[in-house]
Motif scaffolding. Structure first.
Motif, short mmCIF file in Angstrom:
data_model
loop_
_atom_site.label_atom_id
_atom_site.label_comp_id
_atom_site.label_asym_id
_atom_site.label_seq_id
_atom_site.Cartn_x
_atom_site.Cartn_y
_atom_site.Cartn_z
N VAL A 34 17.24 34.03 -3.11
CA VAL A 34 16.30 33.58 -4.13
C VAL A 34 16.95 32.41 -4.86
O VAL A 34 18.07 32.53 -5.35
CB VAL A 34 16.05 34.75 -5.11
CG1 VAL A 34 15.27 34.29 -6.31
CG2 VAL A 34 15.35 35.89 -4.41
N GLU A 121 15.05 34.22 5.34
CA GLU A 121 14.08 34.01 4.26
C GLU A 121 14.81 33.51 3.01
O GLU A 121 15.69 34.20 2.48
CB GLU A 121 13.42 35.36 3.96
CG GLU A 121 12.07 35.24 3.31
CD GLU A 121 11.39 36.61 3.19
OE1 GLU A 121 11.80 37.59 3.85
OE2 GLU A 121 10.44 36.66 2.40
N HIS A 123 13.76 31.97 -0.74
CA HIS A 123 12.66 31.63 -1.67
C HIS A 123 13.17 30.53 -2.60
O HIS A 123 13.93 30.82 -3.53
CB HIS A 123 12.26 32.85 -2.50
CG HIS A 123 11.71 33.98 -1.68
ND1 HIS A 123 10.36 34.16 -1.50
CD2 HIS A 123 12.32 34.96 -0.98
CE1 HIS A 123 10.16 35.22 -0.73
NE2 HIS A 123 11.35 35.72 -0.39
N SER A 145 7.35 33.32 -7.69
CA SER A 145 7.59 32.42 -6.55
C SER A 145 7.11 31.01 -6.88
O SER A 145 6.38 30.80 -7.86
CB SER A 145 6.87 32.93 -5.31
OG SER A 145 5.48 32.69 -5.46
#
Ligand code: RFL
Ligand code: PHB
Length: 394
Positions: A34, A121, A123, A145
């Motif tokens: 993240v 992944e 973000h 997000s």
């Protein structure tokens, strides 16, 4: 709320976070990363330039060494100088270890490419990152997000790789955490210039006007720094003023050496501080890299410490999550902090030896220390051993 489930939630897609994700994936442990900024922003921040031997060894062993081998520039040592004297310290002769010029931007590109090839992944562009239930076996990270969706990543472990301004470090309760900080009364003015370096290896220069350093990024790009007062306004420093101060402090004209100026493509002022927070683990939260410690850049240690933390943490998390063996995870904070404090001392020592403080007594001690380091094998070996880096696990 969008729900995502993974084994390790990593906050921060800088070198610590991306390398951790890469090392975990190689051992079959899943992670979600993240990041508050955009991929372009993270990839273009001009920061570290020097990799020590153990960082290079780790990147190579993680299959991240191909471009580093082709484009990185291996250096045997550094030059240490003061007015009228320049000495070469050969780390290879002194310790058998060397360093590499390979920019953090390049390390970051290699990491992003490797994670993308693996379908990782990440973000990017998230906001409102918050950590929850760190003292339970099912901690989580929530954020909004880039497209505006509130999201929760539930995991077995959360790792704060969110640098000096992220939320992870302050998620450790006040009663548990302890921190140490030293703010230096000067900053670095750094420039990147499109000109071939005027030196084959880095020059660290003590000068009565203040410290100066000549580093580089490639055969055609130079990176240089000047000690400036703490509250310096970059607009007061024209390119001509910068090159002229660099020429004076780096000894242009001495012994036939000259500094070649060139077009400046980036310039910024960087404050200098040392900071350590302990412990580096609380419950199911682990801290790595600048999230737990910051060093002034004089010893070239920040990126290398982030790599070393992750080199310890990845096997610890693999044992914890795949084998239910918590021994390395329990030992992580103490093991990482041994190196952190060594590098904190080395960075402070290099900084206070090379930056003028305005005190005449300090000045004489600095010059005496520099002379000893540059001319005694014992002194030179101490600097070389710390600069070229102690082995992972020190
Ligand atoms: P980073 O690279 O700061 O990455 C942390 C990431 O976390 C993100 N983040 C968040 N993400 C989600 N939610 C939030 N709320 C968040 N808050 C923050 C940030 O956007 C960021 O992307 O930390 P990391 O990965 O620990 O890496 C540390 C290194 O970047 C740092 O230590 C080095 O750059 C220090 N450093 C040097 N280190 C060396 O080893 N050798 C050097 O030669 C060297 N030179 C330098 C340096 C640092 C410099 N500056 C500008 C500080 C030279 C300079 C000029
Ligand atoms: C850099 O090239 O940016 C650099 C090199 C050595 C340091 C600090 C920064 O000690």
């Amino acid at each position: 709320m969008d729900d995502v489930r993974t084994q390790v939630a990593i906050i921060g897609a800088g070198p610590a976070g991306m390398l951790l994700s890469h090392l975990l994936a190689a051992e079959g442990v899943e992670s979600v990363v993240v990041e508050a900024r955009t991929e372009e922003y993270v990839g273009s921040r001009i920061r570290a330039g020097i990799l020590e031997q153990s960082s290079v060894d780790l990147l190579r062993s993680a299959d991240l060494g191909d471009r580093l081998a082709r484009e990185g520039d291996q250096h045997r040592g550094i030059y240490l100088q003061w007015p009228e004297e320049r000495h070469h310290l050969d780390f290879v002769d002194l310790t058998g270890r060397s360093v590499w010029v390979y920019g953090q931007t390049e390390v970051q590109k290699d990491l992003v490419a490797a994670r993308a090839a693996d379908g990782q992944e990440v973000h990017y562009g998230v906001s409102d990152t918050a950590l929850h239930d760190l003292e339970s076996d099912s901690p989580s990270v929530t954020f909004v997000s880039a497209s505006g969706s509130p999201t929760r990543v539930s995991a077995s472990v959360v790792v704060g790789c969110d640098g000096s301004f992220g939320p992870s470090r302050s998620s450790v309760p006040d009663a548990v955490r302890q921190s140490w900080e030293k703010v230096y009364p000067y900053s670095w003015l750094g420039i990147l210039a499109d000109v071939a370096p005027s030196t084959d290896e880095l020059i660290y220069a003590w000068h009565p006007d203040g410290f100066a350093m000549h580093s580089m990024r490639s055969a055609t790009v130079s990176r240089l720094y000047l000690q400036v007062p703490h509250d310096t306004d970059i607009d007061d420093w024209s390119d001509d003023r910068i090159w002229s101060a660099l020429a004076t402090r780096l000894g242009d004209g001495q012994d036939g050496w000259s500094l070649t100026p060139g077009p400046v493509t980036e310039k910024s002022v960087l404050p200098m501080r040392s900071f350590v927070q302990t412990p580096m683990r609380h419950g199911r939260l682990f801290l790595a890299g600048d999230a737990a410690h910051i060093v002034p850049p004089t010893g070239a240690k920040g990126l290398n410490l982030a790599v070393a933390d992750v080199g310890l943490l990845a096997p610890a998390l693999v044992d914890l999550l795949r084998r239910d063996d918590a021994r390395l995870a329990d030992a992580y904070s103490d093991a990482a902090l041994r190196r952190v404090w060594r590098c904190t001392h080395f960075s402070w020592w290099m900084t206070t030896m090379l930056h003028t403080s305005g005190d005449d007594f300090d000045q004489q001690l600095q010059l005496s220390q520099l002379r000893w380091v540059a001319t005694s094998e014992a002194g030179a070996t101490g600097l070389a051993e710390n600069y070229a880096g102690l082995p992972i696990g020190f």
